[in-house]
Design a protein around this motif. Structure first.
Motif, PDB file in Angstrom:
ATOM      1  N   HIS A 120       0.864  -1.223  -0.027  1.00  0.00           N
ATOM      2  CA  HIS A 120       0.212  -0.012  -0.127  1.00  0.00           C
ATOM      3  C   HIS A 120       0.874   1.337   0.131  1.00  0.00           C
ATOM      4  O   HIS A 120       0.519   2.055  -0.830  1.00  0.00           O
ATOM      5  CB  HIS A 120      -0.825   0.160   1.198  1.00  0.00           C
ATOM      6  N   CYS A 153       0.166  -0.137   8.023  1.00  0.00           N
ATOM      7  CA  CYS A 153      -0.603  -0.459   7.011  1.00  0.00           C
ATOM      8  C   CYS A 153      -1.610  -1.785   7.417  1.00  0.00           C
ATOM      9  O   CYS A 153      -2.713  -1.972   7.226  1.00  0.00           O
ATOM     10  CB  CYS A 153      -0.443  -0.473   5.480  1.00  0.00           C
ATOM     11  N   GLU A 159      -5.451  -1.718   8.242  1.00  0.00           N
ATOM     12  CA  GLU A 159      -6.283  -2.863   7.474  1.00  0.00           C
ATOM     13  C   GLU A 159      -7.048  -3.626   8.708  1.00  0.00           C
ATOM     14  O   GLU A 159      -8.133  -4.083   8.412  1.00  0.00           O
ATOM     15  CB  GLU A 159      -5.385  -3.684   6.405  1.00  0.00           C
ATOM     16  N   ARG A 183      -5.605  -9.599  -2.234  1.00  0.00           N
ATOM     17  CA  ARG A 183      -5.075  -8.187  -1.986  1.00  0.00           C
ATOM     18  C   ARG A 183      -5.264  -7.574  -3.501  1.00  0.00           C
ATOM     19  O   ARG A 183      -4.485  -8.340  -4.349  1.00  0.00           O
ATOM     20  CB  ARG A 183      -3.888  -7.999  -1.470  1.00  0.00           C
ATOM     21  N   GLN A 185      -5.576  -4.062  -6.158  1.00  0.00           N
ATOM     22  CA  GLN A 185      -5.396  -2.446  -5.995  1.00  0.00           C
ATOM     23  C   GLN A 185      -6.837  -1.773  -5.428  1.00  0.00           C
ATOM     24  O   GLN A 185      -6.795  -0.628  -5.321  1.00  0.00           O
ATOM     25  CB  GLN A 185      -4.895  -1.994  -7.658  1.00  0.00           C
ATOM     26  N   ALA A 203      -8.113  -0.186  -0.673  1.00  0.00           N
ATOM     27  CA  ALA A 203      -7.372   0.812   0.128  1.00  0.00           C
ATOM     28  C   ALA A 203      -7.590   0.562   1.168  1.00  0.00           C
ATOM     29  O   ALA A 203      -8.733   0.420   1.915  1.00  0.00           O
ATOM     30  CB  ALA A 203      -7.941   1.966  -0.543  1.00  0.00           C
ATOM     31  N   GLN A 218      -2.508   2.847  -3.943  1.00  0.00           N
ATOM     32  CA  GLN A 218      -1.003   2.599  -3.624  1.00  0.00           C
ATOM     33  C   GLN A 218      -0.299   4.065  -3.500  1.00  0.00           C
ATOM     34  O   GLN A 218      -0.455   4.798  -4.292  1.00  0.00           O
ATOM     35  CB  GLN A 218      -0.434   1.699  -4.725  1.00  0.00           C
TER      36      GLN A 218
END
Ligand SMILES: [Zn+2]
Ligand SMILES: [Zn+2]
Length: 263
Positions: free
Chosen positions: A52, A68, A72, A88, A90, A93, A100
């Motif tokens: 990320h 992150c 998450e 996972r 893109q 988020a 990213q």
């Protein structure tokens, strides 16, 4: 021949400086960006990075940095959904929608002094070599995003007037020339003179920047933007900017910074 004479004259009139220690670069050092001794201490971010935010994660088993991962985890427990690492993408988020982020150097050693001079000592001339270095590390990643805009993190107007320039914008302009994505500096404005983020914890950083960015120009449309800044620390600034952009344009948002701070 003529070009060589012109290049030599330009070099004599505007000798290149090492952004790390500000010394004039010798002709032998000049094709590089930093002087020989700074080069030994600079840490370019290559190898394994957090999916990320782009922090180096050489020694971790996870594909996320500690920050992150915590973020998450918090998001997942809020939604009662735990996303397995293998899924996972893109679209996952962690915060306000920055898909990213990447950065070129670890914010340490000579890069700290380089960033200080770039920001406070009028050394806007560092933007070009820093952009060249950034593209040599992350050019393929930046191009793969197929972004239609680069948006530098805006400064408060009065502060920018005092400083004479916004270092994020100067860097964005040089980056734009190299990756052929246009810069839009007038889309976003900083609505108030926020306190420096340095020294504030995560919660206070968030409070400090809450709703600090506003869209000025909404007649343009973007599908994918890259937010550009000088230093990434906890991502609070980038996330606030991202929230404003996403709300106005519903676009995909990425970020790129010259340096990333690691603890
Ligand atoms: Zn140096
Ligand atoms: Zn991370």
């Amino acid at each position: 021949m003529k070009k060589r004479i012109k290049d030599t004259a330009v070099r004599l009139l505007f000798p290149a400086r090492c952004p790390g220690c500000d010394s004039l670069l010798s002709v032998a050092e000049e094709p590089g960006i930093f002087c020989e001794s700074c080069r030994k201490e600079i840490i370019p971010i290559k190898g394994r990075v957090c999916f990320h935010c782009g922090k180096p994660i050489e020694s971790r088993l996870s594909d996320l940095c500690r920050d992150c991962e915590m973020q998450e985890g918090a998001n997942a427990s809020e939604k009662s959904v735990i996303k397995p690492v293998a899924c996972r993408s893109q679209d996952a988020a962690p915060c306000n929608g920055v898909l990213q982020g990447r950065g070129a150097f670890v914010y340490t050693g000579p890069m700290k002094t380089a960033m200080y001079r770039f920001k406070y000592s009028g050394r806007r001339c560092y933007a070009r070599p820093l952009a060249r270095a950034a593209v040599s590390l992350y050019g393929p990643w930046l191009s793969s995003l197929k972004a239609d805009a680069i948006i530098p993190v805006p400064m408060f107007k009065e502060k920018e007037r005092d400083r004479g320039y916004n270092q994020a914008e100067v860097f964005a302009t040089e980056l734009s020339k190299l990756i052929s994505v246009p810069v839009f500096s007038d889309v976003l404005t900083r609505t108030r003179n926020t306190r420096p983020q340095k020294g504030l914890d995560r919660e206070n950083r968030r409070k400090n920047l809450k709703k600090a960015f506003k869209i000025k120009e909404s007649s343009v449309k973007f599908e994918c933007v890259i937010i550009v800044d000088d230093i990434y620390t906890t991502g609070t600034t980038i996330n606030e900017v991202s929230a404003a952009l996403k709300e106005a344009f519903g676009c995909r948002v990425f970020s790129f910074c010259v340096c990333i701070g690691v603890d």
